[in-house]
Write a protein that holds these residues in place. Sequence first.
Motif, PDB file in Angstrom:
ATOM      1  N   GLU A 143     -20.606  14.812  -4.594  1.00 22.33           N
ATOM      2  CA  GLU A 143     -20.614  13.351  -4.456  1.00 22.33           C
ATOM      3  C   GLU A 143     -22.016  12.801  -4.678  1.00 22.33           C
ATOM      4  O   GLU A 143     -22.182  11.759  -5.314  1.00 22.33           O
ATOM      5  CB  GLU A 143     -20.115  12.943  -3.071  1.00 22.33           C
ATOM      6  N   ALA A 144     -23.016  13.492  -4.153  1.00 24.75           N
ATOM      7  CA  ALA A 144     -24.402  13.021  -4.262  1.00 24.75           C
ATOM      8  C   ALA A 144     -24.931  13.161  -5.686  1.00 24.75           C
ATOM      9  O   ALA A 144     -25.666  12.304  -6.165  1.00 24.75           O
ATOM     10  CB  ALA A 144     -25.292  13.795  -3.293  1.00 24.75           C
ATOM     11  N   TRP A 145     -24.569  14.263  -6.345  1.00 23.47           N
ATOM     12  CA  TRP A 145     -25.064  14.528  -7.699  1.00 23.47           C
ATOM     13  C   TRP A 145     -23.876  14.881  -8.578  1.00 23.47           C
ATOM     14  O   TRP A 145     -23.610  16.050  -8.868  1.00 23.47           O
ATOM     15  CB  TRP A 145     -26.068  15.684  -7.689  1.00 23.47           C
ATOM     16  N   GLY A 146     -23.183  13.882  -9.059  1.00 23.41           N
ATOM     17  CA  GLY A 146     -21.968  14.066  -9.837  1.00 23.41           C
ATOM     18  C   GLY A 146     -22.150  14.797 -11.153  1.00 23.41           C
ATOM     19  O   GLY A 146     -21.193  15.343 -11.694  1.00 23.41           O
TER      20      GLY A 146
ATOM     21  N   LEU B  63     -23.727  17.529 -11.531  1.00 17.99           N
ATOM     22  CA  LEU B  63     -23.740  18.970 -11.295  1.00 17.99           C
ATOM     23  C   LEU B  63     -22.313  19.487 -11.238  1.00 17.99           C
ATOM     24  O   LEU B  63     -21.454  18.888 -10.606  1.00 17.99           O
ATOM     25  CB  LEU B  63     -24.462  19.297  -9.982  1.00 17.99           C
ATOM     26  N   THR B  64     -22.076  20.610 -11.889  1.00 18.35           N
ATOM     27  CA  THR B  64     -20.721  21.175 -11.913  1.00 18.35           C
ATOM     28  C   THR B  64     -20.487  22.057 -10.687  1.00 18.35           C
ATOM     29  O   THR B  64     -21.441  22.503 -10.034  1.00 18.35           O
ATOM     30  CB  THR B  64     -20.512  22.030 -13.178  1.00 18.35           C
ATOM     31  N   ASP B  65     -19.220  22.330 -10.420  1.00 23.27           N
ATOM     32  CA  ASP B  65     -18.882  23.226  -9.318  1.00 23.27           C
ATOM     33  C   ASP B  65     -19.487  24.607  -9.536  1.00 23.27           C
ATOM     34  O   ASP B  65     -19.961  25.235  -8.595  1.00 23.27           O
ATOM     35  CB  ASP B  65     -17.363  23.347  -9.160  1.00 23.27           C
ATOM     36  N   ASP B  66     -19.464  25.078 -10.775  1.00 18.25           N
ATOM     37  CA  ASP B  66     -20.041  26.392 -11.080  1.00 18.25           C
ATOM     38  C   ASP B  66     -21.539  26.430 -10.778  1.00 18.25           C
ATOM     39  O   ASP B  66     -22.038  27.403 -10.213  1.00 18.25           O
ATOM     40  CB  ASP B  66     -19.809  26.772 -12.542  1.00 18.25           C
ATOM     41  N   GLU B  67     -22.240  25.377 -11.154  1.00 19.48           N
ATOM     42  CA  GLU B  67     -23.676  25.319 -10.877  1.00 19.48           C
ATOM     43  C   GLU B  67     -23.937  25.316  -9.379  1.00 19.48           C
ATOM     44  O   GLU B  67     -24.815  26.030  -8.891  1.00 19.48           O
ATOM     45  CB  GLU B  67     -24.294  24.071 -11.513  1.00 19.48           C
ATOM     46  N   LEU B  68     -23.164  24.526  -8.657  1.00 19.71           N
ATOM     47  CA  LEU B  68     -23.341  24.468  -7.207  1.00 19.71           C
ATOM     48  C   LEU B  68     -22.974  25.797  -6.554  1.00 19.71           C
ATOM     49  O   LEU B  68     -23.624  26.220  -5.595  1.00 19.71           O
ATOM     50  CB  LEU B  68     -22.519  23.323  -6.618  1.00 19.71           C
ATOM     51  N   ASP B  69     -21.947  26.474  -7.071  1.00 17.26           N
ATOM     52  CA  ASP B  69     -21.585  27.795  -6.550  1.00 17.26           C
ATOM     53  C   ASP B  69     -22.739  28.779  -6.714  1.00 17.26           C
ATOM     54  O   ASP B  69     -23.024  29.569  -5.818  1.00 17.26           O
ATOM     55  CB  ASP B  69     -20.342  28.345  -7.255  1.00 17.26           C
TER      56      ASP B  69
ATOM     57  N   VAL C 274     -32.894  22.168  -5.975  1.00 14.91           N
ATOM     58  CA  VAL C 274     -33.965  21.280  -6.440  1.00 14.91           C
ATOM     59  C   VAL C 274     -34.119  21.403  -7.952  1.00 14.91           C
ATOM     60  O   VAL C 274     -34.211  20.408  -8.671  1.00 14.91           O
ATOM     61  CB  VAL C 274     -35.305  21.576  -5.726  1.00 14.91           C
ATOM     62  N   GLY C 275     -34.120  22.628  -8.448  1.00 15.42           N
ATOM     63  CA  GLY C 275     -34.257  22.854  -9.885  1.00 15.42           C
ATOM     64  C   GLY C 275     -33.127  22.227 -10.680  1.00 15.42           C
ATOM     65  O   GLY C 275     -33.352  21.634 -11.741  1.00 15.42           O
ATOM     66  N   LEU C 276     -31.904  22.349 -10.172  1.00 15.24           N
ATOM     67  CA  LEU C 276     -30.756  21.740 -10.856  1.00 15.24           C
ATOM     68  C   LEU C 276     -30.858  20.229 -10.892  1.00 15.24           C
ATOM     69  O   LEU C 276     -30.616  19.602 -11.929  1.00 15.24           O
ATOM     70  CB  LEU C 276     -29.451  22.134 -10.153  1.00 15.24           C
ATOM     71  N   VAL C 277     -31.189  19.632  -9.753  1.00 13.28           N
ATOM     72  CA  VAL C 277     -31.317  18.171  -9.687  1.00 13.28           C
ATOM     73  C   VAL C 277     -32.426  17.708 -10.626  1.00 13.28           C
ATOM     74  O   VAL C 277     -32.263  16.739 -11.370  1.00 13.28           O
ATOM     75  CB  VAL C 277     -31.567  17.706  -8.232  1.00 13.28           C
TER      76      VAL C 277
END
Length: 66
Positions: free
Chosen positions: A19-22, A24-30, A40-43
């Motif tokens: 919700e905060a960073w739409g 970003l994919t589920d795979d990336e967050l996993d 931090v790097g992804l954001v």
Amino acid sequence: MNTDIIQGKWKQIKGRAREAWGALTDDELDRTEGDREQLVGLVQERYGKAREEAEREVDEFLSKFN
């Protein structure tokens, strides 16, 4: 900030991160598994933010779950 708590609850927190960073994919967050530095790097990468700005955003987000 207790990273062990964040990592332990990551599956629950991940939905709020989407919700905060739409962008970003589920795979990336996993793959981050709740690791602050990886998040931090992804954001920073996805949103083209300066490192300090991305760190501040992630810290504000994670502080809600301590």
